[in-house]
Motif scaffolding. Structure first.
Motif, PDB file in Angstrom:
ATOM      1  N   SER A   3       0.842  -1.199   0.000  1.00  0.00           N
ATOM      2  CA  SER A   3       0.000   0.000   0.000  1.00  0.00           C
ATOM      3  C   SER A   3       0.872   1.242   0.000  1.00  0.00           C
ATOM      4  O   SER A   3       1.942   1.250   0.613  1.00  0.00           O
ATOM      5  CB  SER A   3      -0.889   0.024   1.242  1.00  0.00           C
ATOM      6  N   SER A  28      -2.022   4.144   5.915  1.00  0.00           N
ATOM      7  CA  SER A  28      -1.740   2.912   5.179  1.00  0.00           C
ATOM      8  C   SER A  28      -0.267   2.902   4.796  1.00  0.00           C
ATOM      9  O   SER A  28       0.400   3.936   4.815  1.00  0.00           O
ATOM     10  CB  SER A  28      -2.628   2.794   3.932  1.00  0.00           C
ATOM     11  N   SER A  31       3.854  -0.259   7.484  1.00  0.00           N
ATOM     12  CA  SER A  31       4.536  -1.459   7.986  1.00  0.00           C
ATOM     13  C   SER A  31       5.994  -1.250   8.370  1.00  0.00           C
ATOM     14  O   SER A  31       6.444  -1.761   9.375  1.00  0.00           O
ATOM     15  CB  SER A  31       4.445  -2.588   6.967  1.00  0.00           C
ATOM     16  N   SER A  50      -1.598  -5.177   9.615  1.00  0.00           N
ATOM     17  CA  SER A  50      -2.305  -4.628   8.456  1.00  0.00           C
ATOM     18  C   SER A  50      -1.572  -3.430   7.843  1.00  0.00           C
ATOM     19  O   SER A  50      -1.863  -3.042   6.706  1.00  0.00           O
ATOM     20  CB  SER A  50      -3.711  -4.180   8.874  1.00  0.00           C
ATOM     21  N   THR A  52      -1.878  -0.419   8.893  1.00  0.00           N
ATOM     22  CA  THR A  52      -2.762   0.749   8.940  1.00  0.00           C
ATOM     23  C   THR A  52      -2.778   1.450  10.298  1.00  0.00           C
ATOM     24  O   THR A  52      -3.346   2.537  10.413  1.00  0.00           O
ATOM     25  CB  THR A  52      -4.214   0.360   8.586  1.00  0.00           C
TER      26      THR A  52
END
Length: 86
Positions: A3, A28, A31, A50, A52
């Protein structure tokens, strides 16, 4: 494909100048992100799988506003709102 990096919401936007205040960053592509407040790195960064939700602790900073920047291997983003140290 990962993302794109989006730093959307920072909670809270106010904290003590001593640092160590917990914060949550929503967006987003978080990570592998790092967060800095006027160039000083946040500590104890942890990111939900995720990518996010990112949590961490604010660094020390003099009273006043600090620009919050998020960096990842895919780019960087500066939060629209500044963090207010009191």
């Amino acid at each position: 494909m990962p993302s794109p990096l989006i730093a959307a919401i920072l909670i809270p936007v106010t904290g003590e100048s001593d640092g160590g205040e917990p914060f949550v960053l929503l967006g987003s592509g978080l990570s592998e992100a790092s967060v800095s407040f006027d160039g000083s790195p946040a500590t104890r960064i942890s990111v939900h799988e995720s990518g996010t939700v990112l949590i961490g602790l604010t660094p020390r900073h003099e009273q006043g506003e600090a620009e919050v920047e998020v960096k990842s291997p895919d780019g960087s983003a500066t939060m629209a709102d500044k963090f207010n140290y009191k």
